[in-house]
Design an enzyme around this catalytic site. Structure first.
Site, short mmCIF file in Angstrom:
data_model
loop_
_atom_site.label_atom_id
_atom_site.label_comp_id
_atom_site.label_asym_id
_atom_site.label_seq_id
_atom_site.Cartn_x
_atom_site.Cartn_y
_atom_site.Cartn_z
N HIS A 125 0.84 -1.21 0.00
CA HIS A 125 0.00 0.00 0.00
C HIS A 125 0.87 1.25 0.00
O HIS A 125 0.64 2.20 -0.78
CB HIS A 125 -0.91 -0.03 1.23
N GLU A 126 1.89 1.28 0.84
CA GLU A 126 2.76 2.45 0.89
C GLU A 126 3.53 2.63 -0.41
O GLU A 126 3.68 3.75 -0.93
CB GLU A 126 3.74 2.33 2.06
N HIS B 229 1.47 4.28 -2.96
CA HIS B 229 1.42 5.73 -2.83
C HIS B 229 2.60 6.36 -3.58
O HIS B 229 2.44 7.36 -4.27
CB HIS B 229 1.52 6.15 -1.36
N GLU C 237 -6.40 7.07 -1.30
CA GLU C 237 -6.22 5.95 -0.38
C GLU C 237 -6.82 4.68 -0.97
O GLU C 237 -6.22 3.60 -0.91
CB GLU C 237 -6.89 6.26 0.96
#
Lengths: 180, 283
Positions: free
Chosen positions: B127-128, B131, B207
């Site tokens: 997930h990071e 980003h 997100e």
């Protein structure tokens, strides 16, 4: 007259756009492929060390060790996606057998060198898997761009060919038997 | 980026000329100040945030599992390996920052390392990394500049009303002018709020995008889903977070404050966790 020129201009601009899109996608595919090569090289570099370590402790496994060395040489000389995929999968299979066999030799397993090699090889297998995944997603992107309408007409004009996926062979998909 | 700055500068120049002020007036100074601080925080985003949360850099030998997870997932996405930092805190959380993948930084708390299983941790790191891959820091920085510009411009408009002398205008269509003026005032008051709401909505959308990209990268959405569950049920509060950095984290560190009521929930930077988990589990 001016309308024809405008239409021709638009078509040419569109062709330019399609060509650049396809070329960029193709470049990404080859870059991703060389990333796989980087990881494969990491593994082929680790293998001689592994063979030497095992040889010292497991003198009876000469056949298996020879197979590993032979397939390593095959991998280093393999060219093209399909051949590399096939030989890579063969080598993975043999390495699995080698590590399974090493379970029979507790003195070998206890050496720090062997443990470190085992960990590094396992990590390299992960890295190869991820670089394959990245390559395949780029191939998917490129092949999709080639075959959607209306690019499909122009792909032949520019002589673009679809790329191959780095696939698992049938043998790899079967469950591994572990015999004790 | 350059085009955007040129565009904004031209816009301000044109508007200030139209209203009869010298272009180098207070608006120019305000714009330069806003621009410098935004650009500065954009370029040094990683250093600023890391300094404020007291994190330490990790090399391969410090935490081999974490290092390999990050390295391998970065290979899976075709990104260069980001720098890895750890915050010493029991509360599980993580964030990523940096203006592009070449200058990216990923930070996790020691709590998250202790409490999550390997596949859950992989989901969080994916997930990071997403980003980073989706240039979310750059995106939110541009959005912040736009919002700031709208706020400055609305303020500028309000001030300009104060200084106009209404006697100069024609008497023709003065009704229309008054109506337009009223609409203009309403917009000028509301626009900063609306712009902020849009900014928060965009943050929530990014997100969701990062969640989806993570699921695509790991091919295992359940990992991230159960990680989100574990993190949201954890009772610890992150000590070093403050309002400025809260929006970067994977889950809002001020858990107690997230509201369910519709209107207030518009002000959340992160979407509600139940919804994120539901979407991941339906993949």
């Amino acid at each position: 007259m001016i309308y024809i020129l405008i239409v021709a201009g638009v078509i040419l601009a569109y062709l330019w756009f399609i060509y650049n899109t396809l070329v960029t996608a193709k470049m990404r595919v080859s870059e991703a492929f060389s990333q796989i090569d980087v990881q494969l090289k990491r593994r082929t570099d680790l293998i001689p060390n592994l063979v030497e370590t095992v040889k010292g402790y497991a003198k009876h496994e000469k056949e298996l060790l020879e197979k590993v060395t032979e397939q390593r040489a095959n991998l280093m000389s393999a060219k093209g996606v399909e051949e590399k995929a096939k030989v890579n999968n063969q080598l993975s299979e043999t390495l699995k057998s080698l590590f399974a066999v090493a379970e029979n030799y507790p003195t070998l397993r206890a050496t720090e060198n062997f443990q470190k090699l085992q960990e590094e090889l396992s990590d390299t297998e992960n890295k190869i898997a991820y670089s394959r995944q990245f390559y395949n997603s780029n191939v998917l992107d490129y092949n999709t761009k080639l075959t959607v309408f209306p690019n499909v007409f122009f792909a032949n004009l520019f002589a673009f060919k679809p790329a191959e996926f780095f696939a698992a062979t049938e043998a790899e998909k079967k469950t591994v038997e572990v015999k004790f | 980026m350059v085009l955007f700055v040129v565009f904004i500068t031209t816009l301000v120049f044109v508007f200030s000329k139209a209203l009869g002020y010298s272009p180098l007036g207070i608006t120019g100074i305000a714009l330069i100040f806003a621009g410098l601080t935004s650009i500065g925080s954009y370029y040094y985003s990683d250093k600023l945030v890391l300094a404020s949360v007291n994190a330490r850099l990790i090399k391969e030998k410090d935490n081999q599992t974490l290092y390999h997870i990050v390295e391998n997932l970065a290979i899976g996405d075709g990104l260069p390996k980001p720098k890895i930092y750890i915050i010493n805190d029991e509360s599980p959380n993580a964030f990523a920052t940096g203006r592009d993948p070449q200058h990216a930084v990923i930070c996790v708390t020691s709590g998250i390392l202790n409490k999550l299983t390997k596949s859950e941790l992989e989901g969080v790191i994916a997930h990071e990394l997403s980003h980073v891959k989706n240039y979310d820091t750059r995106f939110m920085a541009i959005v912040a500049i736009l919002v700031g510009f709208i706020a400055i411009f609305a303020d500028f408009f309000m001030r300009s009303l104060w200084w106009r002398s209404f006697g100069d205008d024609d008497n023709r269509s003065s009704n229309l002018q008054i109506i337009l003026l009223a609409i203009g005032i309403v917009f000028a008051i509301l626009s900063p709020i609306i712009a902020t709401l849009i900014q928060l909505a965009l943050s929530r959308k990014r997100e969701f995008l990062a969640d989806a990209s993570a699921a695509l990268l790991t091919r295992y959405p359940e990992g991230l889903a159960s990680a989100l569950e574990k993190i949201s049920n954890d009772k610890n509060v992150l000590r070093t977070a403050n309002n400025a950095t809260a929006q970067l984290f994977i889950i809002n560190p001020f858990k107690g404050k997230s509201v369910k009521a519709w209107f207030s929930s518009l002000f959340n930077t992160h979407p509600p966790i139940e919804e994120r988990i539901k979407i991941l589990r339906s993949m």
